[in-house]
Write a protein that holds these residues in place. Sequence first.
Motif, PDB file in Angstrom:
ATOM      1  N   VAL A 144       8.147 -32.573   2.157  1.00 53.55           N
ATOM      2  CA  VAL A 144       6.551 -32.485   2.410  1.00 53.55           C
ATOM      3  C   VAL A 144       7.479 -33.194   3.452  1.00 53.55           C
ATOM      4  O   VAL A 144       8.459 -33.594   3.593  1.00 53.55           O
ATOM      5  N   GLY A 145       6.757 -33.028   4.941  1.00 58.75           N
ATOM      6  CA  GLY A 145       7.071 -33.494   6.440  1.00 58.75           C
ATOM      7  C   GLY A 145       6.031 -34.218   6.938  1.00 58.75           C
ATOM      8  O   GLY A 145       4.814 -33.997   6.716  1.00 58.75           O
ATOM      9  N   ILE A 146       5.661 -35.388   7.650  1.00 60.54           N
ATOM     10  CA  ILE A 146       5.157 -36.115   8.272  1.00 60.54           C
ATOM     11  C   ILE A 146       5.181 -35.222   9.989  1.00 60.54           C
ATOM     12  O   ILE A 146       5.898 -35.402  10.839  1.00 60.54           O
ATOM     13  N   ILE A 147       3.699 -34.473  10.251  1.00 55.69           N
ATOM     14  CA  ILE A 147       4.555 -33.841  11.716  1.00 55.69           C
ATOM     15  C   ILE A 147       3.173 -34.401  12.484  1.00 55.69           C
ATOM     16  O   ILE A 147       2.043 -34.681  11.617  1.00 55.69           O
ATOM     17  N   ILE A 148       2.859 -33.294  14.163  1.00 58.98           N
ATOM     18  CA  ILE A 148       2.222 -33.257  15.241  1.00 58.98           C
ATOM     19  C   ILE A 148       1.937 -32.197  14.663  1.00 58.98           C
ATOM     20  O   ILE A 148       3.208 -32.139  15.207  1.00 58.98           O
ATOM     21  N   PRO A 149       0.380 -31.887  15.180  1.00 59.43           N
ATOM     22  CA  PRO A 149       0.147 -30.821  16.139  1.00 59.43           C
ATOM     23  C   PRO A 149       0.979 -30.298  17.049  1.00 59.43           C
ATOM     24  O   PRO A 149       1.563 -31.091  17.956  1.00 59.43           O
TER      25      PRO A 149
END
Length: 292
Positions: A144-149
């Motif tokens: 799982v990752g924390i990302i931005i568009p």
Amino acid sequence: MNKSQIELIVRISETGSFTKAGEELHMTQPAVSRAVATIESQLGTKLIKRDKKNGLSFTDVGERILITFRTILSELQKVDELIVAEQGLEIGKVHIGAYRTACTRFIPKIIRTMESQYPGIEIKLSEGSVDQVKEWLRSKCIDVGIIIPPDKDFDTVPLIKDQLIVLMHSSHPLSQKETISIPDLQGEDILIGKCGYEVQIHALFNEYNLTPKVRFEMDYIETGLSMIQEGLGITITTKQNIWWLPDQVVVRELKPDTYRDINIAVLDMKDTSKATDAFIQTALTLFAQEDA
């Protein structure tokens, strides 16, 4: 092939070393070398290249096989989770990937909460750029990752909306304004942070048929803050990205209110482990849709 062999290859890819992988799996370096040779013989192809100049790397087919091996280990983990769930226990592993600001702002609180609520879940964290986190997701290096568009390659869950702000030197003429609009920034030297900021800032200027006068691009906000102190330009960043301000650097709100979405991402939401689900639910409980 058995689970131990598959796990060994994956550990070698994660550590970049036969010796370190062996230490984690309680194997000697010669034993690791023999095991790798056996695996490559069984598969009939070379997986790993080693030389003194470039170190350890995987072949093209080795990289593709790694993705399959990670999938196999993930599925085996789900079996373990199902078995212990029948006994009323909660175990598992979740490997998280996050960019620098997320690691500073969100991840520590999530991990602390998870360790309290799910002591049987093993948590691993990898910190990198947004692009690295996305690549880790694609190659199944992380769960799982924390990302931005943009994030069209993944299944995502909104975590937080992070408000954009403008930073400038306290002596800059625009510092006399309480709020800043994009047209106010026409012709100003702009310092653009990477990790997706550049895409959104260009889009904001395009809405007014303007082009930002980009003087420098930077990887870290600390670089931008130092440049602002020296009067080298103005930057647009987000509230969550700022946890301190040096002398002579001031904040002004960007109007109209503009936000950057921060999302939790997985490859397939229908194919996550219980440990990954626990991470997502914990993160949402702590932060979901909080306006920064």
